[in-house]
Each structure stands twice: as C-alpha cells, then as structure tokens.
Scaffold this motif. Structure first.
Motif, PDB file in Angstrom:
ATOM      1  N   LEU A  51      12.117   2.515 -45.374  1.00 14.10           N
ATOM      2  CA  LEU A  51      12.379   3.529 -44.491  1.00 14.10           C
ATOM      3  C   LEU A  51      13.509   2.871 -43.643  1.00 14.10           C
ATOM      4  O   LEU A  51      13.462   1.511 -43.145  1.00 14.10           O
ATOM      5  N   ALA A  52      14.558   3.463 -43.458  1.00 10.36           N
ATOM      6  CA  ALA A  52      15.690   3.050 -42.588  1.00 10.36           C
ATOM      7  C   ALA A  52      15.766   3.879 -41.778  1.00 10.36           C
ATOM      8  O   ALA A  52      15.901   5.020 -41.795  1.00 10.36           O
ATOM      9  N   GLY A  53      15.829   3.290 -40.443  1.00 12.05           N
ATOM     10  CA  GLY A  53      16.239   4.210 -39.373  1.00 12.05           C
ATOM     11  C   GLY A  53      16.808   3.408 -38.133  1.00 12.05           C
ATOM     12  O   GLY A  53      17.503   2.403 -38.332  1.00 12.05           O
ATOM     13  N   ALA A  54      17.052   3.924 -37.054  1.00 16.17           N
ATOM     14  CA  ALA A  54      17.961   3.257 -35.814  1.00 16.17           C
ATOM     15  C   ALA A  54      17.168   3.984 -34.588  1.00 16.17           C
ATOM     16  O   ALA A  54      16.772   4.953 -34.669  1.00 16.17           O
ATOM     17  N   THR A  55      17.029   2.966 -33.597  1.00 12.87           N
ATOM     18  CA  THR A  55      16.556   3.358 -32.129  1.00 12.87           C
ATOM     19  C   THR A  55      18.180   3.056 -31.459  1.00 12.87           C
ATOM     20  O   THR A  55      19.092   2.429 -31.571  1.00 12.87           O
ATOM     21  N   LEU A  56      17.979   4.089 -30.598  1.00 16.06           N
ATOM     22  CA  LEU A  56      19.380   4.025 -29.589  1.00 16.06           C
ATOM     23  C   LEU A  56      18.754   3.418 -28.099  1.00 16.06           C
ATOM     24  O   LEU A  56      17.680   3.940 -27.711  1.00 16.06           O
ATOM     25  N   PRO A  90      23.077  12.071 -31.911  1.00 16.91           N
ATOM     26  CA  PRO A  90      24.499  11.902 -31.700  1.00 16.91           C
ATOM     27  C   PRO A  90      24.992  10.658 -32.144  1.00 16.91           C
ATOM     28  O   PRO A  90      24.576   9.576 -31.681  1.00 16.91           O
ATOM     29  N   GLY A  91      25.985  10.518 -33.025  1.00 15.10           N
ATOM     30  CA  GLY A  91      26.721   9.226 -33.530  1.00 15.10           C
ATOM     31  C   GLY A  91      25.868   8.368 -34.569  1.00 15.10           C
ATOM     32  O   GLY A  91      26.409   7.297 -34.983  1.00 15.10           O
ATOM     33  N   VAL A  92      24.982   9.065 -35.049  1.00 14.21           N
ATOM     34  CA  VAL A  92      24.108   8.203 -36.105  1.00 14.21           C
ATOM     35  C   VAL A  92      23.361   9.191 -37.181  1.00 14.21           C
ATOM     36  O   VAL A  92      22.685  10.053 -36.595  1.00 14.21           O
ATOM     37  N   ASP A  93      23.519   8.860 -38.369  1.00 14.03           N
ATOM     38  CA  ASP A  93      22.645   9.635 -39.321  1.00 14.03           C
ATOM     39  C   ASP A  93      21.980   8.763 -40.292  1.00 14.03           C
ATOM     40  O   ASP A  93      22.579   7.753 -40.596  1.00 14.03           O
ATOM     41  N   GLN A 137      19.978   2.136 -49.007  1.00  5.12           N
ATOM     42  CA  GLN A 137      20.095   3.118 -47.925  1.00  5.12           C
ATOM     43  C   GLN A 137      21.430   3.041 -47.503  1.00  5.12           C
ATOM     44  O   GLN A 137      22.216   1.867 -47.543  1.00  5.12           O
ATOM     45  N   ARG A 138      22.043   4.148 -46.910  1.00  4.76           N
ATOM     46  CA  ARG A 138      23.348   4.136 -46.108  1.00  4.76           C
ATOM     47  C   ARG A 138      23.022   5.018 -44.968  1.00  4.76           C
ATOM     48  O   ARG A 138      22.526   6.056 -45.025  1.00  4.76           O
ATOM     49  N   LEU A 139      23.464   4.229 -43.957  1.00  2.58           N
ATOM     50  CA  LEU A 139      23.408   4.736 -42.560  1.00  2.58           C
ATOM     51  C   LEU A 139      24.847   5.122 -41.991  1.00  2.58           C
ATOM     52  O   LEU A 139      25.542   4.084 -42.329  1.00  2.58           O
ATOM     53  N   SER A 140      24.996   6.285 -41.426  1.00  2.00           N
ATOM     54  CA  SER A 140      26.414   6.437 -40.902  1.00  2.00           C
ATOM     55  C   SER A 140      26.428   6.329 -39.325  1.00  2.00           C
ATOM     56  O   SER A 140      25.497   7.184 -38.706  1.00  2.00           O
ATOM     57  N   VAL A 141      27.224   5.594 -38.767  1.00  2.00           N
ATOM     58  CA  VAL A 141      27.386   5.582 -37.487  1.00  2.00           C
ATOM     59  C   VAL A 141      28.708   5.805 -36.787  1.00  2.00           C
ATOM     60  O   VAL A 141      29.851   5.188 -37.699  1.00  2.00           O
TER      61      VAL A 141
END
Length: 188
Positions: free
Chosen positions: A29-34, A56-59, A68-72
């Motif tokens: 699982l790939a994710g991001a915290t702000l 906002p600013g991250v997918d 995986q690919r995350l967009s920032v």
C-alpha cells in the motif's frame, strides 16, 4: 545526475511537480501523510490512501501493487503543509507480513519529464510492516527530499501514531480496509 541517497541524507528538489515511483517486488500500500510545521498530522483527512487517494497537491494509487506511482505538486500544497511523508505498508494480503521477508523497496523521485532526481533503496528492514520511505519537506521556502527508511513493527497504526495522529489504530484499520481486495463473488 541522479542522487543516490542513503538513510538520513537529503537533496534539494529543483521541480515542484514530481512523480514518486516505488518498486517493492511485492504488493504494498502506498500513501502519503501531510504534516504541519512540527511534522504532526492533524487529522485523518491529511492522509492520502486508497480510500481517499487525492489531497491538494498529492495523488496516490488506489490499490496495493508491487509497482506504485504517486504524483506530487509541491506548488499546490497548502501553506500549512511543511512535510509530506511517503509511506509504504504491507497489508497482509499475498502472504508477506514483514519487510524483512521481501525484496528491499526502491523509491525514485522524478521530475515532470521523467528524469530521476533522487533514488533510495530502503535496506535494513526486518520485522517492520510499515515504513516511512521518504519525506519531502519545506525549509526556508525551498523543498527537499530526505531518505527516511523509518520502519514500524507495530505497522501502520504505530507509524500514524508517531506522526501525532489521534486514534491512529482507527485510521490504520480504515486505510487497510480500503486497500483490501474486494470479496470474491459467491459461487452459485
């Protein structure tokens, strides 16, 4: 020239639009915290994950996968965001319950044209089932990337708790449920 980072090393980010590529050799699982200025994640709505893949600013991707690919877009980040933590977690689906049992994850930060800016192979993990792979952070108006590799034996709940989230076990359970494979249709 691509910077090959080691744990704790940082590198300036020349672009605001980035793609973060993860190759784990096993579904993650790939994710991001702000995080705010102190690195604290104020609430679950500050976490991009398969159940809420866009902030906002991250997918982030919608399902666990080996690649995986995350967009920032750092330019689209709210002014209150000073840290973006890219997290990886094993979901327990597919057999692996700890990073020490699978190939070391590789993470690359690339610019809008696909050129790699920085890479990092996350080594030294054993019993951990969740890890903060990278951190993008704002310092004196400029953004940098830092190779983290901070693993958590207690999984996603411990990772989120370490970032100051209240009720991290509830948030982790919701994220993992959102990432779970859909139940197979009943046989007739």
């Amino acid at each position: 020239m691509t910077a090959e980072l080691v744990r704790g090393q940082n590198h300036p980010l020349p672009d605001t639009r980035l793609e973060i590529r993860v190759s784990a050799g096993h579904p993650v699982l790939a994710g991001a915290t702000l995080g705010d200025e102190g690195g604290r994640v104020p609430g679950a709505e500050w976490i991009a994950h398969p159940g809420a893949p866009s902030l906002p600013g991250v997918d982030v991707p919608g399902a666990p996968a080996a690649d995986q690919r995350l967009s920032v877009d750092l330019g689209a980040m709210p002014g209150t965001v000073h840290r973006i933590s890219v997290l990886l977690a094993l979901t327990g689906h597919g057999g692996a319950a700890r990073f020490g049992a699978v190939a070391a994850p590789f993470v690359a930060v690339a610019g809008p044209d696909g050129t790699e800016i920085a890479t990092y192979t996350i080594t030294g993990l054993d019993r951990e089932s969740a890890v903060v792979a990278l951190e993008l952070y704002r310092r004196q108006g400029a953004w940098k990337v830092r190779a983290m590799g901070q693993g958590y034996e207690g999984g996603l709940a411990d990772l989120l708790g370490d970032q100051g989230l209240e009720r991290p076990a509830d948030a982790a359970a919701a994220i993992l449920a959102a990432a779970a494979p859909e139940a197979a249709p009943a046989a007739t």
